[in-house]
Design a protein around this motif. Sequence first.
Motif, PDB file in Angstrom:
ATOM      1  N   ASN A  66      -6.357   1.629  -4.077  1.00  0.00           N
ATOM      2  CA  ASN A  66      -5.927   2.730  -4.951  1.00  0.00           C
ATOM      3  C   ASN A  66      -4.682   3.419  -4.387  1.00  0.00           C
ATOM      4  OD1 ASN A  66      -6.134   4.547  -7.145  1.00  0.00           O
ATOM      5  ND2 ASN A  66      -7.209   6.042  -5.847  1.00  0.00           N
ATOM      6  N   GLU A  67      -4.645   3.659  -3.081  1.00  0.00           N
ATOM      7  CA  GLU A  67      -3.492   4.295  -2.456  1.00  0.00           C
ATOM      8  C   GLU A  67      -2.274   3.373  -2.527  1.00  0.00           C
ATOM      9  OE1 GLU A  67      -2.949   7.294  -1.173  1.00  0.00           O
ATOM     10  OE2 GLU A  67      -4.933   7.922  -1.832  1.00  0.00           O
ATOM     11  N   TRP A  68      -2.532   2.094  -2.338  1.00  0.00           N
ATOM     12  CA  TRP A  68      -1.411   1.138  -2.407  1.00  0.00           C
ATOM     13  C   TRP A  68      -0.804   1.086  -3.800  1.00  0.00           C
ATOM     14  CZ3 TRP A  68       2.430  -1.142  -0.566  1.00  0.00           C
ATOM     15  CH2 TRP A  68       2.937  -2.335  -1.059  1.00  0.00           C
ATOM     16  N   GLU A  69      -1.606   1.134  -4.827  1.00  0.00           N
ATOM     17  CA  GLU A  69      -1.086   1.129  -6.197  1.00  0.00           C
ATOM     18  C   GLU A  69      -0.271   2.399  -6.479  1.00  0.00           C
ATOM     19  OE1 GLU A  69      -4.523   0.549  -8.569  1.00  0.00           O
ATOM     20  OE2 GLU A  69      -4.511  -1.655  -8.332  1.00  0.00           O
ATOM     21  N   LYS A  70      -0.731   3.516  -5.956  1.00  0.00           N
ATOM     22  CA  LYS A  70       0.041   4.765  -6.133  1.00  0.00           C
ATOM     23  C   LYS A  70       1.407   4.666  -5.448  1.00  0.00           C
ATOM     24  CE  LYS A  70      -3.816   8.019  -6.571  1.00  0.00           C
ATOM     25  NZ  LYS A  70      -4.499   9.198  -5.966  1.00  0.00           N
ATOM     26  N   THR A  71       1.398   4.043  -4.247  1.00  0.00           N
ATOM     27  CA  THR A  71       2.664   3.870  -3.521  1.00  0.00           C
ATOM     28  C   THR A  71       3.623   2.977  -4.300  1.00  0.00           C
ATOM     29  OG1 THR A  71       1.502   4.125  -1.408  1.00  0.00           O
ATOM     30  CG2 THR A  71       3.687   3.087  -1.351  1.00  0.00           C
ATOM     31  N   GLN A  72       3.085   1.880  -4.838  1.00  0.00           N
ATOM     32  CA  GLN A  72       3.918   0.968  -5.620  1.00  0.00           C
ATOM     33  C   GLN A  72       4.518   1.675  -6.843  1.00  0.00           C
ATOM     34  OE1 GLN A  72       0.972  -2.191  -6.216  1.00  0.00           O
ATOM     35  NE2 GLN A  72       2.358  -3.596  -5.086  1.00  0.00           N
ATOM     36  N   TYR A 114      -1.823  -2.041   3.890  1.00  0.00           N
ATOM     37  CA  TYR A 114      -2.697  -2.661   2.877  1.00  0.00           C
ATOM     38  C   TYR A 114      -3.036  -4.108   3.256  1.00  0.00           C
ATOM     39  CZ  TYR A 114      -4.347  -4.454  -1.592  1.00  0.00           C
ATOM     40  OH  TYR A 114      -5.099  -5.062  -2.585  1.00  0.00           O
ATOM     41  N   LYS A 115      -2.022  -4.813   3.836  1.00  0.00           N
ATOM     42  CA  LYS A 115      -2.281  -6.186   4.256  1.00  0.00           C
ATOM     43  C   LYS A 115      -3.289  -6.242   5.404  1.00  0.00           C
ATOM     44  CE  LYS A 115       2.101  -8.207   2.805  1.00  0.00           C
ATOM     45  NZ  LYS A 115       3.365  -8.837   3.246  1.00  0.00           N
ATOM     46  N   GLU A 116      -3.291  -5.211   6.231  1.00  0.00           N
ATOM     47  CA  GLU A 116      -4.227  -5.140   7.347  1.00  0.00           C
ATOM     48  C   GLU A 116      -5.563  -4.507   6.913  1.00  0.00           C
ATOM     49  OE1 GLU A 116      -2.218  -3.065  10.430  1.00  0.00           O
ATOM     50  OE2 GLU A 116      -0.726  -4.653  10.756  1.00  0.00           O
TER      51      GLU A 116
END
Length: 414
Positions: free
Chosen positions: A172-178, A164-166
């Motif tokens: 949306n995928e990052w929020e699901k992971t969190q 996500y940083k890159e």
Amino acid sequence: MDTIVTRKSRKNKYLIIALTAFLLAGYFVYAAVTKKRSLDVKRGEVVIKTVENNFFEDFIVFQAKVEPLNSMLLNVIEGGSIQEIFVENGDFVTKGQPLARLYNPNTELSYVTQETSIIEQINNLSKAKLDLRNQELNMAKDLVAIEHDYLDAKTLYDLNQKLYKEEILSKNEWEKTQENFRFQKERKNIIQQSIQKEKQANQIQIAQISQSQGIMYKSLDILRTNKKNFLVTAPLAGRLTSFEPVLGKNYQAGESIGKIDVMKGYKLMADVDEFYLERISEGQSGQIDYKGQIIKVEVAKVIPEVKNGRFIVELNFTDTKELDLRQGLSFGVRLMLSEKTKTTVLSKGSFYEDTAGKWIFVVNRDKAERRNIKIGRENPLYYEIVEGLKPDEKVITSSYKDYEKIEVLNINNN
């Protein structure tokens, strides 16, 4: 010249005669009233003793039997009928040696039922403990799976964070992971706390179950020990006495079937007249005559319960001499009740039964006159004279059965 003769009055004459007769009658009545009743006796018919000034010992003599110093009763613990007898009365037995066996089918059936019930309860408790152990194991398995899911979520979280940083991974995928990582983390913490509490609760239950099992095992041991009580064994080594069980006879629990005497030392047991109950106490000394030797004894115990006018006294031997005693031997015990004192004494005689010691015939030459006396203490040989007699006076000590109303005895030497 005639002389006048004066005639005496007949009245005066009769008066003199009457007065003389009255005086004579009065004399005879007085003599009859004041005259002491007497009786002639032969010297050989009476016993004459001399009053002495001598040492008086306050003691009593009674019979006592030899018994072992220590004994133990054989009591039936479990009631039943005698099935087997292994020894005979008088045998020497060792500790734990079988003596007799009893049989009681009802009690044995009750024991079997109780034993089955206890074993069943122990098994149920063991199953409950096993279930708790399995529950802990299942929770541990669940915790392993949850930790695995947590680690997967954390790995994915770390990877997606870099992506996500890159700007490779979408927001949306990052929020699901969190969200997934947060869920797995909280889930793991909640399950860990729950398992910890469950584990503590299980440990308490397991400890309680183990304690209950321990009690059950003790009960089972006691029950199995009680089953052995049908076999009567010797509680200690010694000689078996009063052992007379009868095959087939039923004995109640607590009933005695014999006694074991420990053949290490002896004592004396005596039944003494209740008259001496207040005068005998522990520590008083006495003696017996054993084969011509004077052996010292001492009162060890006084059992004050009176039965049939008698109470029990237990005496111990205080001499260190070795005595070849046998159970059942009888000795005359001379028990001292007080120290020696010098006083006026009189040998015992049959007169006391007729006078209760209140009076006696005192001899003076060929006569014996009745005299009031007072008697104090007594022992098997002497009376202590408190009043009425002096040393060296002679008295009649034989029976007064025929002299109870006589005041003077005329002693005939022929």
